[in-house]
Design a protein around this motif. Structure first.
Motif, PDB file in Angstrom:
ATOM      1  N   ALA A 115       0.834  -1.206   0.000  1.00 39.84           N
ATOM      2  CA  ALA A 115       0.000   0.000   0.000  1.00 39.84           C
ATOM      3  C   ALA A 115       0.870   1.258   0.000  1.00 39.84           C
ATOM      4  CB  ALA A 115      -0.931   0.005   1.209  1.00 39.84           C
ATOM      5  N   ALA A 116       1.996   1.233   0.725  1.00 39.79           N
ATOM      6  CA  ALA A 116       2.902   2.384   0.759  1.00 39.79           C
ATOM      7  C   ALA A 116       3.526   2.635  -0.607  1.00 39.79           C
ATOM      8  CB  ALA A 116       3.990   2.174   1.814  1.00 39.79           C
ATOM      9  N   VAL A 117       3.892   1.566  -1.317  1.00 41.40           N
ATOM     10  CA  VAL A 117       4.468   1.722  -2.657  1.00 41.40           C
ATOM     11  C   VAL A 117       3.408   2.272  -3.621  1.00 41.40           C
ATOM     12  CG1 VAL A 117       5.452   0.474  -4.638  1.00 41.40           C
ATOM     13  CG2 VAL A 117       6.267  -0.015  -2.317  1.00 41.40           C
ATOM     14  N   ARG A 118       2.183   1.769  -3.531  1.00 42.41           N
ATOM     15  CA  ARG A 118       1.095   2.311  -4.370  1.00 42.41           C
ATOM     16  C   ARG A 118       0.872   3.785  -4.069  1.00 42.41           C
ATOM     17  NH1 ARG A 118      -1.285  -2.528  -3.172  1.00 42.41           N
ATOM     18  NH2 ARG A 118      -2.552  -1.592  -1.531  1.00 42.41           N
ATOM     19  N   SER A 119       0.869   4.127  -2.787  1.00 41.25           N
ATOM     20  CA  SER A 119       0.684   5.518  -2.372  1.00 41.25           C
ATOM     21  C   SER A 119       1.800   6.402  -2.923  1.00 41.25           C
ATOM     22  CB  SER A 119       0.630   5.600  -0.852  1.00 41.25           C
ATOM     23  OG  SER A 119       0.568   6.938  -0.421  1.00 41.25           O
ATOM     24  N   ALA A 120       3.027   5.899  -2.906  1.00 36.25           N
ATOM     25  CA  ALA A 120       4.161   6.666  -3.442  1.00 36.25           C
ATOM     26  C   ALA A 120       3.968   6.951  -4.922  1.00 36.25           C
ATOM     27  CB  ALA A 120       5.468   5.909  -3.208  1.00 36.25           C
ATOM     28  N   ARG A 121       3.534   5.947  -5.665  1.00 35.62           N
ATOM     29  CA  ARG A 121       3.284   6.142  -7.104  1.00 35.62           C
ATOM     30  C   ARG A 121       2.171   7.172  -7.325  1.00 35.62           C
ATOM     31  NH1 ARG A 121       3.452  -0.167  -7.766  1.00 35.62           N
ATOM     32  NH2 ARG A 121       5.632  -0.473  -8.361  1.00 35.62           N
ATOM     33  N   GLU A 122       1.121   7.096  -6.508  1.00 39.08           N
ATOM     34  CA  GLU A 122       0.001   8.038  -6.641  1.00 39.08           C
ATOM     35  C   GLU A 122       0.441   9.472  -6.326  1.00 39.08           C
ATOM     36  OE1 GLU A 122      -2.870   6.294  -4.001  1.00 39.08           O
ATOM     37  OE2 GLU A 122      -3.239   4.604  -5.376  1.00 39.08           O
ATOM     38  N   ARG A 123       1.283   9.653  -5.300  1.00 43.03           N
ATOM     39  CA  ARG A 123       1.789  10.987  -4.961  1.00 43.03           C
ATOM     40  C   ARG A 123       2.576  11.564  -6.126  1.00 43.03           C
ATOM     41  NH1 ARG A 123       2.350  12.927   0.283  1.00 43.03           N
ATOM     42  NH2 ARG A 123       4.366  13.830  -0.251  1.00 43.03           N
ATOM     43  N   ALA A 124       3.411  10.740  -6.744  1.00 42.24           N
ATOM     44  CA  ALA A 124       4.199  11.200  -7.888  1.00 42.24           C
ATOM     45  C   ALA A 124       3.278  11.584  -9.038  1.00 42.24           C
ATOM     46  CB  ALA A 124       5.188  10.122  -8.323  1.00 42.24           C
ATOM     47  N   ALA A 125       2.267  10.774  -9.286  1.00 46.09           N
ATOM     48  CA  ALA A 125       1.329  11.054 -10.373  1.00 46.09           C
ATOM     49  C   ALA A 125       0.583  12.368 -10.137  1.00 46.09           C
ATOM     50  CB  ALA A 125       0.341   9.899 -10.530  1.00 46.09           C
ATOM     51  N   ARG A 126       0.208  12.641  -8.877  1.00 47.23           N
ATOM     52  CA  ARG A 126      -0.478  13.905  -8.575  1.00 47.23           C
ATOM     53  C   ARG A 126       0.420  15.110  -8.847  1.00 47.23           C
ATOM     54  NH1 ARG A 126      -2.497  10.899  -4.124  1.00 47.23           N
ATOM     55  NH2 ARG A 126      -0.971  11.854  -2.729  1.00 47.23           N
ATOM     56  N   ARG A 127       1.721  14.930  -8.714  1.00 44.69           N
ATOM     57  CA  ARG A 127       2.667  16.013  -9.019  1.00 44.69           C
ATOM     58  C   ARG A 127       2.954  16.100 -10.511  1.00 44.69           C
ATOM     59  NH1 ARG A 127       5.834  13.736  -5.080  1.00 44.69           N
ATOM     60  NH2 ARG A 127       7.251  12.981  -6.670  1.00 44.69           N
ATOM     61  N   GLY A 128       2.454  15.129 -11.252  1.00 51.06           N
ATOM     62  CA  GLY A 128       2.712  15.105 -12.684  1.00 51.06           C
ATOM     63  C   GLY A 128       4.028  14.415 -13.038  1.00 51.06           C
ATOM     64  N   GLU A 129       4.586  13.672 -12.095  1.00 49.72           N
ATOM     65  CA  GLU A 129       5.834  12.954 -12.346  1.00 49.72           C
ATOM     66  C   GLU A 129       5.543  11.488 -12.647  1.00 49.72           C
ATOM     67  OE1 GLU A 129       9.116  13.470  -9.653  1.00 49.72           O
ATOM     68  OE2 GLU A 129       8.345  15.417  -9.028  1.00 49.72           O
ATOM     69  N   ALA A 130       6.359  10.900 -13.490  1.00 45.78           N
ATOM     70  CA  ALA A 130       6.186   9.500 -13.857  1.00 45.78           C
ATOM     71  C   ALA A 130       6.749   8.554 -12.803  1.00 45.78           C
ATOM     72  CB  ALA A 130       6.860   9.229 -15.203  1.00 45.78           C
ATOM     73  N   ARG A 131       7.683   9.037 -11.998  1.00 43.29           N
ATOM     74  CA  ARG A 131       8.383   8.166 -11.048  1.00 43.29           C
ATOM     75  C   ARG A 131       8.312   8.704  -9.623  1.00 43.29           C
ATOM     76  NH1 ARG A 131       9.323   4.112 -14.101  1.00 43.29           N
ATOM     77  NH2 ARG A 131      10.442   4.396 -16.024  1.00 43.29           N
ATOM     78  N   ALA A 132       8.046   7.804  -8.676  1.00 40.82           N
ATOM     79  CA  ALA A 132       8.006   8.160  -7.255  1.00 40.82           C
ATOM     80  C   ALA A 132       9.426   8.245  -6.708  1.00 40.82           C
ATOM     81  CB  ALA A 132       7.212   7.107  -6.480  1.00 40.82           C
ATOM     82  N   ARG A 133       9.574   9.068  -5.671  1.00 37.75           N
ATOM     83  CA  ARG A 133      10.864   9.240  -4.994  1.00 37.75           C
ATOM     84  C   ARG A 133      10.770   8.663  -3.580  1.00 37.75           C
ATOM     85  NH1 ARG A 133       9.846  14.943  -6.131  1.00 37.75           N
ATOM     86  NH2 ARG A 133      10.229  15.279  -3.924  1.00 37.75           N
ATOM     87  N   GLY A 134      11.896   8.666  -2.886  1.00 35.84           N
ATOM     88  CA  GLY A 134      11.949   8.153  -1.525  1.00 35.84           C
ATOM     89  C   GLY A 134      11.016   8.878  -0.583  1.00 35.84           C
ATOM     90  N   ILE A 135      10.928  10.186  -0.730  1.00 37.22           N
ATOM     91  CA  ILE A 135      10.068  10.995   0.146  1.00 37.22           C
ATOM     92  C   ILE A 135       8.594  10.603  -0.044  1.00 37.22           C
ATOM     93  CG2 ILE A 135       9.737  13.004  -1.363  1.00 37.22           C
ATOM     94  CD1 ILE A 135      10.791  13.336   2.263  1.00 37.22           C
ATOM     95  N   ASP A 136       8.235  10.203  -1.266  1.00 39.46           N
ATOM     96  CA  ASP A 136       6.874   9.728  -1.540  1.00 39.46           C
ATOM     97  C   ASP A 136       6.616   8.411  -0.801  1.00 39.46           C
ATOM     98  OD1 ASP A 136       6.321  11.832  -3.404  1.00 39.46           O
ATOM     99  OD2 ASP A 136       7.411  10.710  -4.940  1.00 39.46           O
ATOM    100  N   LEU A 137       7.612   7.526  -0.830  1.00 40.06           N
ATOM    101  CA  LEU A 137       7.474   6.256  -0.136  1.00 40.06           C
ATOM    102  C   LEU A 137       7.403   6.468   1.372  1.00 40.06           C
ATOM    103  CD1 LEU A 137       7.250   3.209  -0.170  1.00 40.06           C
ATOM    104  CD2 LEU A 137       9.752   3.100  -0.307  1.00 40.06           C
ATOM    105  N   LEU A 138       8.218   7.378   1.894  1.00 40.00           N
ATOM    106  CA  LEU A 138       8.155   7.672   3.328  1.00 40.00           C
ATOM    107  C   LEU A 138       6.751   8.133   3.706  1.00 40.00           C
ATOM    108  CD1 LEU A 138       9.521   7.939   6.084  1.00 40.00           C
ATOM    109  CD2 LEU A 138      10.134  10.288   5.428  1.00 40.00           C
TER     110      LEU A 138
END
Length: 184
Positions: free
Chosen positions: A116-139
């Protein structure tokens, strides 16, 4: 006498689902790989949020920047290291699950909360318009569930996960313009 580090057959050493690293920055994919190695070394069945937190703190300066400095990080890493060498907090052979997400099988490689945390990280990146999640997104994804093992580790180290999450959000606001380019 059994070896401390569990042996893996050749096919098990680096099995990944094709989409496992999709949507993750190269740095975050390396974090997931290191967390996987840590889980295997620890004899755990799945990568959990504590494995991910441990690897993020060791490898990501942006993640470390949202903590209250060296002493706080040292306390958290102390608990995580104790766990990895078999002392202190132990969760071997138990699945990390708050009951809020469906249980996944061992073949999925992540505990339900880590997935769920990895999915959330991807979703945070997508909301910013980025294709890739970063460590801060996973945190941020790790800190959202109070039942996560990583949140328990933080609490034992005297760190309020909600305060760290608030700093993550504030960091994201401050980086909305200037920070994104260096992590793309």
């Amino acid at each position: 006498m059994q070896p401390r580090i569990p042996r893996q057959s050749a096919p098990e050493q680096d099995i990944r689902r094709p989409d496992e690293d999709a949507g993750l920055s190269a740095e975050l994919a390396a974090v997931v790989a290191a967390a996987r190695r840590r889980a295997v070394r620890d004899g755990d069945r799945q990568i959990d949020t504590a494995h991910l937190l441990h690897t993020l703190l060791e490898s990501d300066p942006e993640v470390r920047s949202v903590f209250d400095g060296g002493p706080q990080i040292a306390r958290v890493l102390g608990y995580l290291v104790q766990r990895s060498i078999g002392y202190g907090l132990r969760w071997q052979s138990a699945v990390e699950d708050s009951g809020a997400v469906p249980v996944v099988t061992e073949a999925d490689r992540f505990s339900p909360l880590a997935a769920a945390a990895v999915r959330s990280a991807r979703e945070r990146a997508a909301r910013r318009g980025e294709a890739r999640a970063r460590g801060i997104d996973l945190l941020a994804g790790i800190l959202t569930d109070p039942q996560a093992r990583a949140v328990e580790v933080l609490a034992r180290a005297g760190v309020d996960a909600r305060e760290v999450l608030a700093r993550v959000e504030k960091h994201a606001e401050g980086c909305a313009e200037g920070c994104l380019g260096r992590y793309a």
